[in-house]
Design an enzyme around this catalytic site. Structure first.
Site, PDB file in Angstrom:
ATOM      1  N   SER A 129      51.521  61.346  33.477  1.00 58.10           N
ATOM      2  CA  SER A 129      52.581  61.839  34.361  1.00 58.10           C
ATOM      3  C   SER A 129      53.507  60.741  34.882  1.00 58.10           C
ATOM      4  O   SER A 129      54.512  61.036  35.529  1.00 58.10           O
ATOM      5  CB  SER A 129      51.971  62.590  35.550  1.00 58.10           C
ATOM      6  OG  SER A 129      51.164  61.726  36.327  1.00 58.10           O
ATOM      7  N   SER A 159      44.078  48.204  28.248  1.00 59.14           N
ATOM      8  CA  SER A 159      43.436  47.129  29.003  1.00 59.14           C
ATOM      9  C   SER A 159      44.534  46.382  29.760  1.00 59.14           C
ATOM     10  O   SER A 159      45.485  46.992  30.222  1.00 59.14           O
ATOM     11  CB  SER A 159      42.659  46.213  28.061  1.00 59.14           C
ATOM     12  OG  SER A 159      42.054  45.149  28.747  1.00 59.14           O
ATOM     13  N   TYR A 217      39.715  44.877  39.618  1.00 60.45           N
ATOM     14  CA  TYR A 217      40.635  45.370  38.595  1.00 60.45           C
ATOM     15  C   TYR A 217      40.495  44.546  37.313  1.00 60.45           C
ATOM     16  O   TYR A 217      40.384  45.104  36.211  1.00 60.45           O
ATOM     17  CB  TYR A 217      42.075  45.305  39.101  1.00 60.45           C
ATOM     18  CG  TYR A 217      43.098  45.673  38.053  1.00 60.45           C
ATOM     19  CD1 TYR A 217      43.325  47.004  37.717  1.00 60.45           C
ATOM     20  CD2 TYR A 217      43.821  44.685  37.372  1.00 60.45           C
ATOM     21  CE1 TYR A 217      44.247  47.339  36.730  1.00 60.45           C
ATOM     22  CE2 TYR A 217      44.740  45.018  36.389  1.00 60.45           C
ATOM     23  CZ  TYR A 217      44.953  46.341  36.074  1.00 60.45           C
ATOM     24  OH  TYR A 217      45.853  46.676  35.096  1.00 60.45           O
ATOM     25  N   LYS A 265      39.300  45.809  33.453  1.00 62.96           N
ATOM     26  CA  LYS A 265      40.140  45.677  32.265  1.00 62.96           C
ATOM     27  C   LYS A 265      39.496  44.779  31.206  1.00 62.96           C
ATOM     28  O   LYS A 265      39.694  44.976  30.003  1.00 62.96           O
ATOM     29  CB  LYS A 265      41.523  45.161  32.650  1.00 62.96           C
ATOM     30  CG  LYS A 265      42.335  46.192  33.424  1.00 62.96           C
ATOM     31  CD  LYS A 265      42.444  47.509  32.664  1.00 62.96           C
ATOM     32  CE  LYS A 265      43.279  48.545  33.363  1.00 62.96           C
ATOM     33  NZ  LYS A 265      43.398  49.798  32.587  1.00 62.96           N
TER      34      LYS A 265
END
Length: 268
Positions: free
Chosen positions: A16, A131, A145, A149
């Site tokens: 979205s 990633s 975070y 990743k």
């Protein structure tokens, strides 16, 4: 335009906004059939079907994939794109925020890949996992975070060997700084009690956000994703951005201590 290209069915999580939306639009322009899975509707008048669901709701996502397959007869590509960031010192980060981020950015990638594989076996399809360069150059005050990743890339490499016998190909895409709503949606944790340390955290995050806002648009990443989808032999790992392509080389050439020193000078 070829019949095969027009008929390919692609499912994108987090479709979205940002990279997911840019990829959806680009694929639609090339004649692909696109379905999104997102927590919100995003832009008005999306010209593709966007199912509302949290990626952590595996039961609901399973039903969505079943519905798409029933309607289209196949699924050719599954893109794990949904994700978000949190910022702040790990010592001041709420454990619940850590679990939530790991669940969305990493655990859901694994769970949803597992759900998609039975459909992709039928088409010898593709899995694209988003990633980040932040996964190979870990960023201070965004440790969780970066860890998620890094996990996405490692998972992608392991998965590629697992699904190879079925003709399924896996690619990890590693964007650098990209100008999207990801920046404004980053969830900041409470400030550390040490005022000077809190100021250092703030400066670091501000530096990252400035780099993101001056980065290229999500279309730059979408182009790379589409290219890998259309390649007969897609790459296992693709770093996006001219300067960021130098990062893997530097990591091979320089000691870890030196890399961490450079990152510290830039972001601490």
């Amino acid at each position: 335009m070829s019949k095969v290209k027009r008929s390919k069915v692609v499912v994108i999580t987090g479709a979205s906004s940002g990279i997911g939306l840019a990829t959806a639009k680009m694929l639609l322009g090339k004649g692909y059939k696109v379905y999104g899975i997102s927590r919100s509707d995003g832009e008005e008048n999306l010209n593709f079907k966007n199912f509302l669901s949290d990626v952590n709701d595996t039961q609901n996502v399973a039903e969505i994939l079943k519905q798409i397959h029933y309607q289209e007869g196949k699924i050719d590509v599954f893109i794990n794109n949904a994700g978000y960031g949190i910022g702040g010192a790990i010592s001041a980060t709420d454990p619940k925020a850590i679990y939530a981020l790991v669940n969305t950015n990493l655990s859901a990638v694994m769970s949803l890949s597992a759900l998609a594989i039975p459909y992709l076996k039928q088409t010898k399809g593709r899995i694209i996992n988003i990633s980040s360069v932040g996964g190979i150059i870990p960023l201070p005050f965004q440790a969780v975070y970066s860890a998620t990743k890094a996990g996405v890339e490692i998972f992608s490499r392991a998965l590629a060997n697992e699904v190879r016998p079925f003709g399924i190909k896996v690619t990890a895409i590693l964007p650098g700084d990209v100008n999207t709503s990801f920046t404004q949606n980053r969830i900041m944790q409470k400030e550390d009690a040490d005022e000077n340390y809190a100021k250092a955290v703030k400066r670091s995050i501000e530096k990252v956000e400035k780099d993101e806002r001056t980065g290229k648009g999500p279309e730059s990443v979408a182009k790379v994703i589409v290219k890998q989808i259309e390649k007969k032999r897609p790459k296992l790992k693709v770093v996006v951005g001219f300067w960021y392509k130098c990062v893997p080389l530097l990591i091979r050439l320089l000691p870890v201590r030196t890399i961490n020193f450079i990152v510290r000078k830039l972001y601490c």
